[in-house]
Enzyme design. Structure first.
Site, PDB file in Angstrom:
ATOM      1  N   TYR A 110       0.867  -1.188   0.000  1.00 17.62           N
ATOM      2  CA  TYR A 110       0.000   0.000   0.000  1.00 17.62           C
ATOM      3  C   TYR A 110       0.896   1.229   0.000  1.00 17.62           C
ATOM      4  CZ  TYR A 110      -3.105   3.678   1.634  1.00 17.62           C
ATOM      5  OH  TYR A 110      -3.810   4.855   1.734  1.00 17.62           O
TER       6      TYR A 110
ATOM      7  N   GLU B  90      -3.290   7.513  -4.234  1.00 18.55           N
ATOM      8  CA  GLU B  90      -3.195   6.226  -3.537  1.00 18.55           C
ATOM      9  C   GLU B  90      -3.014   5.084  -4.522  1.00 18.55           C
ATOM     10  OE1 GLU B  90      -5.949   4.746  -0.038  1.00 18.55           O
ATOM     11  OE2 GLU B  90      -6.704   3.957  -1.926  1.00 18.55           O
TER      12      GLU B  90
END
Ligand code: GDP
Ligand code: MN
Length: 380
Positions: free
Chosen positions: A102, A190
């Site tokens: 992530y 993101e």
């Protein structure tokens, strides 16, 4: 403002952030043509919606044949994810995943800077990681005057990798992502998951970006991506007229001057067990034209059962407001009841003007709100 994965991936590509091969498709035929063009046995079909969690909702599928491509595309194009219809899918190269990470850049208001967050637990919702294993999230605040020079990008990259080839790939991604965030006034960039492929490459397999609405005036290419919902459309329309308008779920239309009074009006409606349809601050001036415009805006909303006008006259003159309301009534032929509370400068004159009209004029805010809630219940 949010943008689609495929739009974010086009920005990624122009900033040198690696993404998998992909083709945007609007129909089964296009998806089939894309499958042929990619010329790979396995492809992913990914629904494009402006909402997260699409994987869980069945919006990400692995297709191993032309039939699969047809079937998955067809079912996704009939699907709604979080109430949003899927009108497009990505047909993309199926990547052989070794590990999922992530990586994001967002705004840390407390520290007045951009914050980088990195985790070896990719692919899952980061909120879950933050809740159960927060120690697995590595956070770095980025000093706006220093940015993301090599030494900082390397320090971050070493958190995940020892291998120098991977460190170098990661450094490039970190620097390019930060630059993209700053250049485009993004509030979020993101990648979840950022994947290490079996072939040893780092790839952004998903892409999410949001932008600061207040900066859109200087981001022409980002505005081009905008796809406002019907509600956002109405808010933009109101903003263009100089109003501050927020769409809510109820049936009592509100027209108030001043944000504080508007908030207090919402509270009082709720306290009386009614439900506001909107927040509308018409601002300080009492130009009758503005009142007519505000009325017009409210009447475009067919959910309304009643309109509540709550005006405190300071600089605003109540007689001006009354004249605006009368003119609006004449022009717009509103067929729902309008409750008016006017107080402050020239209140007597204002109320006198409205006395012989179809408006229900009250003296206090409490009275006005109770009347509006009762009328909304009666009409409901
Ligand atoms: P999201 O649910 O909207 O976040 O959808 P993602 O695009 O992030 O995909 C969800 C999950 O599907 C990823 O975390 C991966 O595990 C899997 N996935 C997506 N694309 C691929 C791919 O090309 N290959 C493989 N093996 N898995 C993929
Ligand atoms: Mn994802």
């Amino acid at each position: 403002m949010k943008i689609h994965e495929y739009q974010a991936k086009s920005l990624f590509s122009s900033y040198g952030i690696p993404v998998e091969q992909h083709i945007l498709c609007h129909s089964e035929e296009e998806a089939l043509a894309a499958y042929t063009e990619l010329d790979m046995e396995k492809v992913m079909i990914k629904a494009q919606v402006l909402a997260g969690g699409r994987g869980k909702a069945g919006g990400v599928k692995l297709a191993k044949s032309a039939d699969d491509v047809m079937n998955y595309t067809s079912s996704m194009l009939q699907m709604k994810i979080k109430d949003l219809p899927v009108t497009r899918v990505l047909v993309s190269e199926a990547v052989n995943i070794e590990t999922e990470f992530y990586l994001s850049f967002s705004i840390d208001r407390k520290n007045k800077s951009v914050i980088m967050m990195l985790s070896s637990e990719g692919g899952v919702e980061i909120e879950e990681v933050a809740k159960y294993t927060p120690e697995n999230i590595y956070k770095v605040n980025i000093d706006p005057f220093i940015g993301m020079p090599d030494y900082i990008a390397r320090r971050i990259a070493f958190f995940l990798f020892d291998d120098m080839d991977l460190v170098n790939q990661m450094v490039q991604i970190l620097q390019n992502m930060y630059q993209l965030m700053i250049d485009k006034d993004a509030s979020l960039v993101e990648i979840n998951p950022l994947v290490l492929t079996e072939e040893g490459n780092l790839i952004a397999l998903d892409a999410k970006m949001s932008f600061d609405d207040s900066a859109l005036y200087r981001q022409e290419d980002i505005c081009f991506f905008s796809e406002p919902t019907e509600e956002e459309e109405m808010e933009l329309h109101a903003k263009a007229k100089g109003f501050s308008y927020v769409h809510l779920t109820g049936d009592i239309g509100c027209m108030v001057n001043g944000a504080g009074l508007a908030m207090a009006t919402m509270d009082l409606i709720k306290l009386n067990e009614g439900c506001p349809a909107n927040f509308l601050d018409i601002g300080g001036s009492s130009n009758p034209k503005k009142i007519t415009e505000a009325m017009k805006l409210l009447l475009e909303d067919d959910r309304l059962k009643v309109i509540l006008v709550n005006i405190f006259g300071g600089i605003t003159r109540c007689d001006d407001v009354a004249n605006g309301l009368l003119k609006a009534y004449e022009l717009l032929h509103a067929d729902i009841p309008v409750v008016v509370r006017l107080t402050g400068t020239n209140e007597e004159e204002g109320r006198a003007l409205l006395r012989s009209s179809n408006f229900l004029v009250t003296d206090t805010m409490g009275e006005a709100v109770r009347a509006a809630v009762n009328l909304s219940i009666k009409a409901g």
